[in-house]
Write a protein that holds these residues in place. Structure first.
Motif, PDB file in Angstrom:
ATOM      1  N   LEU A 102       0.805  -1.231   0.000  1.00 28.65           N
ATOM      2  CA  LEU A 102       0.000   0.000   0.000  1.00 28.65           C
ATOM      3  C   LEU A 102       0.837   1.280   0.000  1.00 28.65           C
ATOM      4  O   LEU A 102       0.297   2.385  -0.097  1.00 28.65           O
ATOM      5  N   LEU A 103       2.158   1.113   0.086  1.00 33.26           N
ATOM      6  CA  LEU A 103       3.036   2.272   0.246  1.00 33.26           C
ATOM      7  C   LEU A 103       2.927   3.256  -0.932  1.00 33.26           C
ATOM      8  O   LEU A 103       2.685   4.452  -0.752  1.00 33.26           O
ATOM      9  N   GLU A 104       3.084   2.735  -2.141  1.00 37.48           N
ATOM     10  CA  GLU A 104       3.104   3.591  -3.320  1.00 37.48           C
ATOM     11  C   GLU A 104       1.749   4.279  -3.540  1.00 37.48           C
ATOM     12  O   GLU A 104       1.668   5.450  -3.876  1.00 37.48           O
ATOM     13  N   ARG A 105       0.689   3.513  -3.293  1.00 42.85           N
ATOM     14  CA  ARG A 105      -0.665   4.049  -3.447  1.00 42.85           C
ATOM     15  C   ARG A 105      -0.862   5.289  -2.563  1.00 42.85           C
ATOM     16  O   ARG A 105      -1.440   6.288  -2.959  1.00 42.85           O
ATOM     17  N   GLN A 106      -0.309   5.216  -1.344  1.00 35.08           N
ATOM     18  CA  GLN A 106      -0.442   6.348  -0.427  1.00 35.08           C
ATOM     19  C   GLN A 106       0.404   7.526  -0.910  1.00 35.08           C
ATOM     20  O   GLN A 106      -0.029   8.682  -0.860  1.00 35.08           O
ATOM     21  N   ARG A 107       1.604   7.222  -1.413  1.00 33.14           N
ATOM     22  CA  ARG A 107       2.493   8.314  -1.853  1.00 33.14           C
ATOM     23  C   ARG A 107       1.928   9.053  -3.059  1.00 33.14           C
ATOM     24  O   ARG A 107       2.231  10.227  -3.279  1.00 33.14           O
ATOM     25  N   GLN A 108       1.083   8.370  -3.836  1.00 31.75           N
ATOM     26  CA  GLN A 108       0.497   9.022  -5.011  1.00 31.75           C
ATOM     27  C   GLN A 108      -0.470  10.148  -4.648  1.00 31.75           C
ATOM     28  O   GLN A 108      -0.847  10.943  -5.496  1.00 31.75           O
ATOM     29  N   PHE A 109      -0.873  10.215  -3.387  1.00 32.41           N
ATOM     30  CA  PHE A 109      -1.761  11.302  -2.966  1.00 32.41           C
ATOM     31  C   PHE A 109      -1.012  12.631  -2.854  1.00 32.41           C
ATOM     32  O   PHE A 109      -1.610  13.666  -2.648  1.00 32.41           O
ATOM     33  N   ARG A 110       0.308  12.568  -2.971  1.00 29.49           N
ATOM     34  CA  ARG A 110       1.102  13.801  -2.848  1.00 29.49           C
ATOM     35  C   ARG A 110       0.996  14.599  -4.144  1.00 29.49           C
ATOM     36  O   ARG A 110       1.785  14.422  -5.076  1.00 29.49           O
ATOM     37  N   GLN A 111      -0.006  15.433  -4.211  1.00 36.86           N
ATOM     38  CA  GLN A 111      -0.284  16.223  -5.416  1.00 36.86           C
ATOM     39  C   GLN A 111      -0.304  17.694  -5.039  1.00 36.86           C
ATOM     40  O   GLN A 111      -0.674  18.044  -3.920  1.00 36.86           O
ATOM     41  N   ALA A 112       0.071  18.576  -6.009  1.00 37.52           N
ATOM     42  CA  ALA A 112       0.045  20.024  -5.768  1.00 37.52           C
ATOM     43  C   ALA A 112      -1.398  20.463  -5.475  1.00 37.52           C
ATOM     44  O   ALA A 112      -2.315  19.855  -6.025  1.00 37.52           O
ATOM     45  N   PRO A 113      -1.619  21.468  -4.641  1.00 42.02           N
ATOM     46  CA  PRO A 113      -0.602  22.304  -4.012  1.00 42.02           C
ATOM     47  C   PRO A 113      -0.023  21.731  -2.712  1.00 42.02           C
ATOM     48  O   PRO A 113       0.937  22.273  -2.192  1.00 42.02           O
ATOM     49  N   GLY A 114      -0.584  20.635  -2.191  1.00 44.29           N
ATOM     50  CA  GLY A 114      -0.037  20.074  -0.957  1.00 44.29           C
ATOM     51  C   GLY A 114      -0.942  18.976  -0.441  1.00 44.29           C
ATOM     52  O   GLY A 114      -2.026  18.744  -0.975  1.00 44.29           O
ATOM     53  N   LEU A 115      -0.455  18.261   0.586  1.00 41.45           N
ATOM     54  CA  LEU A 115      -1.204  17.125   1.127  1.00 41.45           C
ATOM     55  C   LEU A 115      -1.202  17.161   2.655  1.00 41.45           C
ATOM     56  O   LEU A 115      -0.168  17.379   3.280  1.00 41.45           O
ATOM     57  N   VAL A 116      -2.389  16.959   3.209  1.00 41.10           N
ATOM     58  CA  VAL A 116      -2.499  16.735   4.649  1.00 41.10           C
ATOM     59  C   VAL A 116      -2.904  15.281   4.799  1.00 41.10           C
ATOM     60  O   VAL A 116      -3.827  14.816   4.125  1.00 41.10           O
ATOM     61  N   THR A 117      -2.201  14.557   5.650  1.00 42.39           N
ATOM     62  CA  THR A 117      -2.482  13.142   5.748  1.00 42.39           C
ATOM     63  C   THR A 117      -2.549  12.706   7.205  1.00 42.39           C
ATOM     64  O   THR A 117      -1.829  13.243   8.037  1.00 42.39           O
ATOM     65  N   ASP A 118      -3.451  11.765   7.500  1.00 49.78           N
ATOM     66  CA  ASP A 118      -3.485  11.272   8.875  1.00 49.78           C
ATOM     67  C   ASP A 118      -3.377   9.759   8.922  1.00 49.78           C
ATOM     68  O   ASP A 118      -3.791   9.079   7.988  1.00 49.78           O
ATOM     69  N   GLY A 119      -2.744   9.269   9.995  1.00 51.50           N
ATOM     70  CA  GLY A 119      -2.547   7.820  10.111  1.00 51.50           C
ATOM     71  C   GLY A 119      -1.706   7.467  11.308  1.00 51.50           C
ATOM     72  O   GLY A 119      -1.821   8.075  12.381  1.00 51.50           O
ATOM     73  N   ARG A 120      -0.863   6.449  11.131  1.00 54.53           N
ATOM     74  CA  ARG A 120       0.005   6.000  12.216  1.00 54.53           C
ATOM     75  C   ARG A 120       1.482   6.163  11.849  1.00 54.53           C
ATOM     76  O   ARG A 120       2.316   6.392  12.710  1.00 54.53           O
ATOM     77  N   ASP A 121       1.773   5.993  10.551  1.00 52.77           N
ATOM     78  CA  ASP A 121       3.169   5.972  10.097  1.00 52.77           C
ATOM     79  C   ASP A 121       3.417   6.979   8.988  1.00 52.77           C
ATOM     80  O   ASP A 121       4.326   6.808   8.185  1.00 52.77           O
ATOM     81  N   MET A 122       2.589   8.028   8.944  1.00 49.58           N
ATOM     82  CA  MET A 122       2.720   8.994   7.855  1.00 49.58           C
ATOM     83  C   MET A 122       4.059   9.723   7.926  1.00 49.58           C
ATOM     84  O   MET A 122       4.752   9.876   6.921  1.00 49.58           O
ATOM     85  N   GLY A 123       4.440  10.145   9.138  1.00 49.96           N
ATOM     86  CA  GLY A 123       5.690  10.892   9.298  1.00 49.96           C
ATOM     87  C   GLY A 123       6.917  10.004   9.411  1.00 49.96           C
ATOM     88  O   GLY A 123       8.036  10.437   9.150  1.00 49.96           O
ATOM     89  N   THR A 124       6.716   8.737   9.799  1.00 50.38           N
ATOM     90  CA  THR A 124       7.874   7.859  10.005  1.00 50.38           C
ATOM     91  C   THR A 124       8.230   7.066   8.751  1.00 50.38           C
ATOM     92  O   THR A 124       9.405   6.897   8.429  1.00 50.38           O
ATOM     93  N   VAL A 125       7.210   6.564   8.022  1.00 48.31           N
ATOM     94  CA  VAL A 125       7.483   5.644   6.912  1.00 48.31           C
ATOM     95  C   VAL A 125       7.025   6.173   5.544  1.00 48.31           C
ATOM     96  O   VAL A 125       7.784   6.147   4.578  1.00 48.31           O
ATOM     97  N   VAL A 126       5.782   6.642   5.476  1.00 50.82           N
ATOM     98  CA  VAL A 126       5.214   6.957   4.160  1.00 50.82           C
ATOM     99  C   VAL A 126       5.760   8.289   3.620  1.00 50.82           C
ATOM    100  O   VAL A 126       6.163   8.372   2.460  1.00 50.82           O
ATOM    101  N   PHE A 127       5.798   9.315   4.478  1.00 46.54           N
ATOM    102  CA  PHE A 127       6.320  10.612   4.049  1.00 46.54           C
ATOM    103  C   PHE A 127       7.403  11.092   5.025  1.00 46.54           C
ATOM    104  O   PHE A 127       7.219  12.083   5.734  1.00 46.54           O
ATOM    105  N   PRO A 128       8.539  10.374   5.084  1.00 40.27           N
ATOM    106  CA  PRO A 128       9.561  10.759   6.072  1.00 40.27           C
ATOM    107  C   PRO A 128      10.128  12.154   5.821  1.00 40.27           C
ATOM    108  O   PRO A 128      10.677  12.777   6.722  1.00 40.27           O
ATOM    109  N   ASP A 129       9.967  12.664   4.570  1.00 39.16           N
ATOM    110  CA  ASP A 129      10.489  13.994   4.256  1.00 39.16           C
ATOM    111  C   ASP A 129       9.416  15.074   4.377  1.00 39.16           C
ATOM    112  O   ASP A 129       9.593  16.186   3.864  1.00 39.16           O
TER     113      ASP A 129
END
Ligand code: C5P
Length: 222
Positions: A112-139
């Motif tokens: 499911l990793l790539e599917r989640q990263r595809q939500f990163r679209q301009a102008p920006g993304l707000v995301t909620d979960g458990r591992d958003m800052g640690t694994v999916v969007f570490p940057d």
């Protein structure tokens, strides 16, 4: 790596992260990803297709091919699985518990990793979960870890479910929330922990407005 800004809001269930994330996405005019909904839908799909919630290879295959569509209707998130609207169904406590079982499987998470990263679209993304800052969007540019005591979270969930016409029992909710916290925090893959660079906010004694103002101030620097 991408230049598109991301704000991640992670935390345990019932911490208010979903409500806050949606408010902030609306305010900033950014996209919104409810990553928990993906795990909830996968669990529903497994139940629908009679796949055991611990059948890792089969669940990972289902995750890779999941026919899931998110849309907005009057600011409400609409979630469709194989064309059927499951928005309401996936919000029950049973659906949350089933989600946390499939979410503990490493092959499912990587599918499911790539599917989640595809939500990163301009102008920006707000995301909620458990591992958003640690694994999916570490940057991610801004990371928040929103928490609250299990009792406060259970009380909030109780009210939320009641508003949706779903009956529940407070003491059952407290034990279910504690059990889910334990499973989410102790799993070996992508456990529920704050990213090192996350701002940890305990909302037990804070109203939504206060939390919102804290986070929106942080986003001023994005
Ligand atoms: O956030 P929500 O309660 O909808 O998530 C349901 C379950 O999905 C969580 O208990 C957790 O086990 C799992 N989840 C996850 N990683 C995410 C989002 C949710 O493991 N990023």
């Amino acid at each position: 790596m991408s230049n598109i800004p991301v704000l991640t809001i992670d935390g345990p269930s019932g911490s208010g992260k979903g409500t806050i994330a949606q408010l902030i996405a609306k305010k900033l005019g950014w996209h919104y990803l409810d990553s928990g909904a993906i795990y909830r839908v996968l669990a529903q799909a497994a139940i629908k297709h009679h796949v055991e919630l611990d059948n890792e290879p089969e669940l990972a295959q289902m995750a890779a091919q999941l026919d899931l569509v998110f849309s907005l209707d009057n600011d409400q998130l609409v979630v469709k699985l194989e064309g059927d609207d499951v928005s309401h169904q996936i919000r029950s406590e049973q659906a949350g518990n089933a989600a946390s079982k499939v979410a503990a499987l490493a092959l499912v998470r990587s599918a499911l990793l790539e599917r989640q990263r595809q939500f990163r679209q301009a102008p920006g993304l707000v995301t909620d979960g458990r591992d958003m800052g640690t694994v999916v969007f570490p940057d991610a540019n801004t990371k928040v870890f929103l928490t609250a005591s299990a009792k406060v979270r259970a009380e909030r969930r109780y009210k939320q479910l009641k508003q949706k016409g779903i009956e529940s029992n407070l003491s059952d909710l407290i034990s279910e929330i504690s059990e889910r916290d334990k499973r989410d925090s102790q799993r070996s893959v992508a456990p529920l922990i704050p990213a090192e660079d996350a701002l940890v906010l305990d909302s037990s004694e804070m109203g939504i407005e206060t939390v919102y103002r804290h986070i929106i101030t942080l986003c001023g620097d994005v």
